[in-house]
Scaffold this active site. Sequence first.
Site, short mmCIF file in Angstrom:
data_model
loop_
_atom_site.label_atom_id
_atom_site.label_comp_id
_atom_site.label_asym_id
_atom_site.label_seq_id
_atom_site.Cartn_x
_atom_site.Cartn_y
_atom_site.Cartn_z
N SER A 28 0.83 -1.21 0.00
CA SER A 28 0.00 0.00 0.00
C SER A 28 0.87 1.26 0.00
O SER A 28 0.60 2.21 -0.74
CB SER A 28 -0.88 0.03 1.25
OG SER A 28 -1.81 -1.01 1.21
N ARG A 32 1.55 4.23 -3.04
CA ARG A 32 1.31 5.65 -2.71
C ARG A 32 2.59 6.47 -2.85
O ARG A 32 2.54 7.63 -3.23
CB ARG A 32 0.73 5.76 -1.29
CG ARG A 32 -0.74 5.30 -1.25
CD ARG A 32 -1.18 4.99 0.17
NE ARG A 32 -2.60 4.72 0.29
CZ ARG A 32 -3.20 3.56 -0.01
NH1 ARG A 32 -2.47 2.54 -0.47
NH2 ARG A 32 -4.50 3.40 0.13
N ARG A 128 -13.46 -7.16 -10.96
CA ARG A 128 -13.66 -6.48 -9.66
C ARG A 128 -14.44 -5.17 -9.84
O ARG A 128 -14.29 -4.49 -10.85
CB ARG A 128 -12.30 -6.23 -8.99
CG ARG A 128 -11.59 -7.54 -8.66
CD ARG A 128 -10.28 -7.31 -7.98
NE ARG A 128 -10.44 -6.74 -6.64
CZ ARG A 128 -9.42 -6.34 -5.89
NH1 ARG A 128 -8.18 -6.46 -6.34
NH2 ARG A 128 -9.64 -5.84 -4.70
N SER A 173 -13.10 1.54 3.02
CA SER A 173 -12.17 1.14 1.96
C SER A 173 -11.16 2.25 1.69
O SER A 173 -11.52 3.35 1.29
CB SER A 173 -12.94 0.83 0.66
OG SER A 173 -12.06 0.92 -0.44
N ASP A 326 -6.92 -8.04 4.56
CA ASP A 326 -6.19 -8.95 3.66
C ASP A 326 -5.70 -10.20 4.37
O ASP A 326 -5.09 -11.08 3.75
CB ASP A 326 -4.99 -8.20 3.06
CG ASP A 326 -5.44 -7.10 2.10
OD1 ASP A 326 -6.52 -7.24 1.50
OD2 ASP A 326 -4.70 -6.11 1.95
N LYS A 353 -12.32 -9.28 -3.45
CA LYS A 353 -10.87 -9.09 -3.52
C LYS A 353 -10.37 -9.75 -4.81
O LYS A 353 -11.14 -9.98 -5.74
CB LYS A 353 -10.20 -9.66 -2.27
CG LYS A 353 -10.58 -8.89 -1.00
CD LYS A 353 -10.04 -7.47 -1.05
CE LYS A 353 -10.50 -6.63 0.11
NZ LYS A 353 -10.16 -5.22 -0.03
N ARG A 357 -12.63 -14.53 -1.68
CA ARG A 357 -11.75 -15.20 -0.72
C ARG A 357 -12.50 -16.05 0.29
O ARG A 357 -11.92 -16.99 0.85
CB ARG A 357 -10.85 -14.17 0.00
CG ARG A 357 -9.75 -13.65 -0.91
CD ARG A 357 -8.85 -12.64 -0.24
NE ARG A 357 -7.74 -12.30 -1.13
CZ ARG A 357 -6.97 -11.23 -0.98
NH1 ARG A 357 -7.18 -10.38 0.01
NH2 ARG A 357 -5.98 -10.99 -1.82
#
Length: 447
Positions: A28, A32, A128, A173, A326, A353, A357
């Site tokens: 993540s 970024r 997705r 989210s 996750d 995801k 999952r």
Amino acid sequence: MSLAPIDQLVSNRASPLLGTIPIPGDKSISHRSLIFGSLAIGTTKVRGLLEGTDVMSTKDALVALGVEINRDNDGLWHIVGVGLNGMISPVAPLDLGNSGTGARLLMGVVAGQKITATFCGDASLSSRPMARVTNPLAKMGAKITSREGGLLPVTIRGTRSLMAAHHCSKIASAQIKSAILLAGLNARGTTIVSEPSTSRDHSESMLRHFGASISQEVAEDKSHRVKLAEGTNLRAADIIVPSDPSSAAFAIVAALITPGSDINLYGIGMNPLRIGLITTLIEMGGNITKSNDRTEGGEAVADLRVKYSQLHGITVPPDRAASMIDEYPILSVAAASANGTTEMLGIAELRVKETDRIKVMADGLISCGVKVDFDEDSMRVTNSTVNGGVTISAEHDHRIAMSFLTLGMNAKAPITVKGCTTIETSFPRFATAMNQLGASLANGSPT
Ligand code: S3P
């Protein structure tokens, strides 16, 4: 044994896991770093960037948008920022591969610039939901088309005259929140994003690090709000990427469930919004000790020591889901060897995801002999003998692949996982690193 990326791996019974495992940079934060660095004025230098395929897809997309990004021989990445309005329309579609974070955050970037870009991805990303991001961006003024159902490919015609939004998200989210904040950098007015609980706040931390004026509060209705003031220019700032707690999770669980294990992990990201799994495993009786707490590049970091432990089942509350979203696949592996039943609540987001999952973990665990039941937004796993002796498909999902390889370490018969190249998205050299601790992950068919 050192292994190049291999599509089919067999996980044989592991020896006690001992020693230190290097964990790659946080995914993540790596995405970024590249994105915010590209939008800043000046050159941002990033140490410890995850060089997995997801992050490299974001890097390639930014290069196609006109940003100069280079890695020097010391592994330091240099991003020559183009400022908030300096990008160019790419000549070809931006292929974000398997990366939801890359695709959704870059949609926010493109929406606020006078450029047009089409986003595409692999089979998993193409299934997705994107409307959760494209709808608010369209409301702010971007022109957006997508395949039916809000799926990729998505084309965004951005504008320099976006109107700031107050977006109330029904789900916590960070991808939705970050996409809107990125668009908000170029919008007129104050951008506000509210979510039912706080999702990971790496964008907020990085925006602050780059000089933006951003605040966070809990509103009267208990929603969590982030406010970004209008007209902030970003200034380049150097970044140190901590090791990814979501990647560390596999080694942590492997050590907890493999008798005789005792491992160390250094420099792991300890952002409170990311460590729900560690809290949960400690509640389950896991022997995990934290030391050397420090802050690096604005993020909390610590060293961990993990020893084999007899775990016991607990109920993981729904309000913890955002901080370990996750990690449920690998938690369900830990749960198979925990006494009693482990119940995971409020996990409907797992269904959208890289794959569904809940279903893929439940089906795979059941095929290995583990007792599981599940519904739309919860799952229960009961202590079972893991028979193994099966082949599982990773379904384009790195965390599914690593979870079943971890399960195989204590199964009666080996577990084979097909589609393991997907592990390269987040944990390059996973098999080699685990084997150096004492795992037995081998190329090809069961031994
Ligand atoms: C991420 C946010 C989470 C997480 C994903 C990475 C991010 O997704 O599952 O792996 O870097 O912002 P959501 O924002 O969809 O919850």
